[in-house]
Every structure is written in C-alpha cells, then in structure tokens.
Design an enzyme around this catalytic site. Structure first.
Site, PDB file in Angstrom:
ATOM      1  N   ASP A  50      63.731  51.772  12.939  1.00  0.00           N
ATOM      2  CA  ASP A  50      62.525  52.191  12.223  1.00  0.00           C
ATOM      3  C   ASP A  50      61.437  52.639  13.207  1.00  0.00           C
ATOM      4  O   ASP A  50      60.389  53.136  12.799  1.00  0.00           O
ATOM      5  CB  ASP A  50      62.013  51.101  11.263  1.00  0.00           C
ATOM      6  CG  ASP A  50      61.595  49.823  11.972  1.00  0.00           C
ATOM      7  OD1 ASP A  50      61.805  49.706  13.193  1.00  0.00           O
ATOM      8  OD2 ASP A  50      61.042  48.924  11.296  1.00  0.00           O
ATOM      9  N   SER A  51      61.721  52.525  14.513  1.00  0.00           N
ATOM     10  CA  SER A  51      60.827  53.118  15.506  1.00  0.00           C
ATOM     11  C   SER A  51      60.749  54.628  15.310  1.00  0.00           C
ATOM     12  O   SER A  51      59.865  55.282  15.871  1.00  0.00           O
ATOM     13  CB  SER A  51      61.297  52.776  16.928  1.00  0.00           C
ATOM     14  OG  SER A  51      62.663  53.091  17.097  1.00  0.00           O
ATOM     15  N   ASP A  89      68.285  50.264  10.105  1.00  0.00           N
ATOM     16  CA  ASP A  89      67.162  49.332  10.275  1.00  0.00           C
ATOM     17  C   ASP A  89      66.411  49.222   8.950  1.00  0.00           C
ATOM     18  O   ASP A  89      65.917  50.228   8.425  1.00  0.00           O
ATOM     19  CB  ASP A  89      66.230  49.894  11.365  1.00  0.00           C
ATOM     20  CG  ASP A  89      65.475  48.800  12.088  1.00  0.00           C
ATOM     21  OD1 ASP A  89      65.665  47.618  11.759  1.00  0.00           O
ATOM     22  OD2 ASP A  89      64.696  49.144  12.996  1.00  0.00           O
ATOM     23  N   LYS A 119      69.939  45.880  10.243  1.00  0.00           N
ATOM     24  CA  LYS A 119      69.118  44.957  11.044  1.00  0.00           C
ATOM     25  C   LYS A 119      67.893  44.583  10.235  1.00  0.00           C
ATOM     26  O   LYS A 119      67.322  45.423   9.532  1.00  0.00           O
ATOM     27  CB  LYS A 119      68.674  45.619  12.349  1.00  0.00           C
ATOM     28  CG  LYS A 119      67.738  44.727  13.187  1.00  0.00           C
ATOM     29  CD  LYS A 119      67.477  45.294  14.559  1.00  0.00           C
ATOM     30  CE  LYS A 119      66.413  46.348  14.602  1.00  0.00           C
ATOM     31  NZ  LYS A 119      65.068  45.935  14.151  1.00  0.00           N
ATOM     32  N   GLU A 121      64.179  42.015  10.628  1.00  0.00           N
ATOM     33  CA  GLU A 121      63.346  41.209  11.526  1.00  0.00           C
ATOM     34  C   GLU A 121      63.061  39.843  10.923  1.00  0.00           C
ATOM     35  O   GLU A 121      62.832  39.727   9.714  1.00  0.00           O
ATOM     36  CB  GLU A 121      62.000  41.921  11.777  1.00  0.00           C
ATOM     37  CG  GLU A 121      62.132  43.234  12.515  1.00  0.00           C
ATOM     38  CD  GLU A 121      60.784  43.883  12.812  1.00  0.00           C
ATOM     39  OE1 GLU A 121      59.728  43.254  12.575  1.00  0.00           O
ATOM     40  OE2 GLU A 121      60.786  45.039  13.281  1.00  0.00           O
ATOM     41  N   GLU A 188      63.446  40.626  21.327  1.00  0.00           N
ATOM     42  CA  GLU A 188      62.472  41.631  21.799  1.00  0.00           C
ATOM     43  C   GLU A 188      61.231  40.959  22.359  1.00  0.00           C
ATOM     44  O   GLU A 188      60.657  40.051  21.737  1.00  0.00           O
ATOM     45  CB  GLU A 188      62.071  42.566  20.647  1.00  0.00           C
ATOM     46  CG  GLU A 188      60.990  43.567  21.098  1.00  0.00           C
ATOM     47  CD  GLU A 188      60.805  44.787  20.213  1.00  0.00           C
ATOM     48  OE1 GLU A 188      61.487  44.882  19.163  1.00  0.00           O
ATOM     49  OE2 GLU A 188      59.973  45.641  20.579  1.00  0.00           O
TER      50      GLU A 188
END
Ligand code: KIV
Length: 271
Positions: A50-51, A89, A119, A121, A188
C-alpha cells in the site's frame, strides 16, 4: 521433479528456506513490468504494497489507499510474476472493522487479483482476525513494529521497541501473529538486536525493513532502492541506482528534440 528454482514458490518453500538458514529476498513492486524484472533478478516474494499510495499515487501516506486501488496493483503484479509469491497488501480499514469484512476483502485479493496471500498490519489486536483468514485458507503475512497505517495515531513514523516495555510488547505481538497462523512476519522499524531476538523466538520467517541483518529476509520498496522516489529517503534504504536522474535526462532530451524538430527522424517515420 520438484524444482523450486522454476516453479511457483509457496509459503512452504519460504519456511523451508528459513529452516535451511537461507535469506529471503522480498521487494515491494506495483506493476507487471517491475514484478517480472524483480523475480528474474532473484526476488522470492513480491508485495504489492500500500506504499503505492505515496510512491505512485501521490498521497502523503498509505491511509487514503482504497481496496480497489490495492486490488488493481496486486493484479498487475500477479500478471507479471511467474515464480515469486505475490502478496496483496490490505489497505487501511479493509480488515479492522470486523472479521467478516476482513475475510471478504482478503478473499478478493486471492479470487480477483490472483494473489497468493495478503498482508495486514498489527499484532495481538489483529490476531483473531488473522486467525480467521488463515482458517479460511488465506495465507497471511503479518506486519508489526512501525505500522504506516498508524501514522496519524502515532503522529509520524517512529522506530518502535526502544524501551524494554515496547520491546516486550513487540515480542508478544510477534508470538501472537505466529500463533494465529501467519506464514511469515514483516518487522518494520525496530532495533536490530530486538529483531534478531524476535526472529530467534519464532518458527516462521521474519522479513525485515529497517530491522537489521538478523531477520530471515529483507524487504525494500523497489522505488526506494532504484532511486526513483525522491520525496524522502528512508534511513534503512540503500540506493542501488539513481533512476530519477536518468529519467529526467531522458525526458529532457525528448522534450528538446521535439521542440527543436529533431524528433521524429527518418528512422522513426513511415513512408
Ligand atoms: O507497503 C509496503 O511497501 C510495505 C512494506 C514496506 C513492508 O508495507
């Protein structure tokens, strides 16, 4: 014969690599062209991160990225990749509301985009949701430490786990994610010695970004290591190329040629 050098990699292959002490190579990419190049050059895992919100879509953070945008880029990466494991993501608010929504949205990554997993978070707070996806057959890559989707709540991007309390909490988060069934865990923005300790405590592979050399593998954003994204250079990045400069040179040369009547020439024209 099972040739893991040519066939599609699976989550079991990553576990086997970790067991043999082989480092995992992961890259964030957003399109088919880069996916193909990255895996040809040795990437085992490709994250359609998602960056993309910051590097490609022009947002200030990953928060505005939508499910549709993430699916769109994940599908492109899947079309480019033949061998690498492709992970979609899950964007902000696509898995936090409740388990039903998380499962439905995760399923879209597998069914519509063709991803091999997703993925998300979060540590202990996301463990129940994560387990729900795993039980349904969705391979999940966990992500703890510096969580970009918490940038507003945290008031910025800050290395996590510097105090003994934070370090203990991260260890608990890591165990919770493993116990919930994640196949691997992104660490991270945490101190290298802590990432090494977490890696030693887990059976699943850890994939570090700004977490030092002691992880089972590393992930970087392709646009960072290629020197394409210039808004800021994360301290954990090593630049292997300076493509932004090369692109500017090429665009300027093209613009100059068009403006001065040097392009197209006879070789670039049809008679
Ligand atoms: O979105 C992304 O690229 C990521 C990696 C940096 C882990 O989450």
């Amino acid at each position: 014969m099972d040739d893991a050098t040519t066939r599609k990699l699976t989550v079991r292959d990553l576990a086997a690599r970790r067991a043999k002490g082989e480092k995992l190579v992961a890259l964030t990419v957003y399109d088919a062209l880069m996916a193909r190049m990255a895996e040809e050059c040795g990437a085992d895992l490709l994250l359609a991160g998602d960056s993309v919100g910051m590097t490609v879509l022009g947002y200030k953070s990953t928060i505005p990225v939508t499910l549709e945008q993430s699916l769109h880029h994940t599908a492109a990466v899947c079309r480019g990749a033949r061998r690498a494991l492709v992970i979609g993501d899950m964007p902000f608010m696509t898995y936090q509301i409740n388990g039903d929504e998380a499962l439905r949205n995760a399923g879209r990554f597998l069914q519509e985009a063709g991803a091999d997993g997703v993925k998300l978070e979060g540590g202990r707070t996301m463990a129940t949701t994560l387990a729900r996806l795993v039980v349904a057959g969705v391979p999940v890559l966990g992500h703890i430490g510096l969580l970009p989707q918490h940038v507003l709540a945290n008031g910025g991007y800050r290395v996590q786990g510097r105090t003994p309390e934070e370090a203990a909490a991260l260890m608990d988060d890591a165990k919770a994610v493993e116990d919930a069934g994640a196949f691997a865990l992104v660490l991270e923005g945490i101190p290298a010695p802590l990432a090494e300790r977490i890696t030693a405590h887990l059976r699943i592979p850890t994939i570090g970004i700004g977490a030092g050399i002691g992880c089972s593998g590393q992930i970087q954003v392709a646009h960072d290591i290629l020197g394409l994204f210039e808004d800021f250079i994360p301290r954990h990045t090593r630049r292997y190329a300076a493509l932004a400069g090369a692109m500017r040179q090429a665009f300027s040369a093209y613009a100059g040629d068009v403006r001065h009547g040097r392009f197209p020439g006879p070789d670039e024209s049809f008679q």
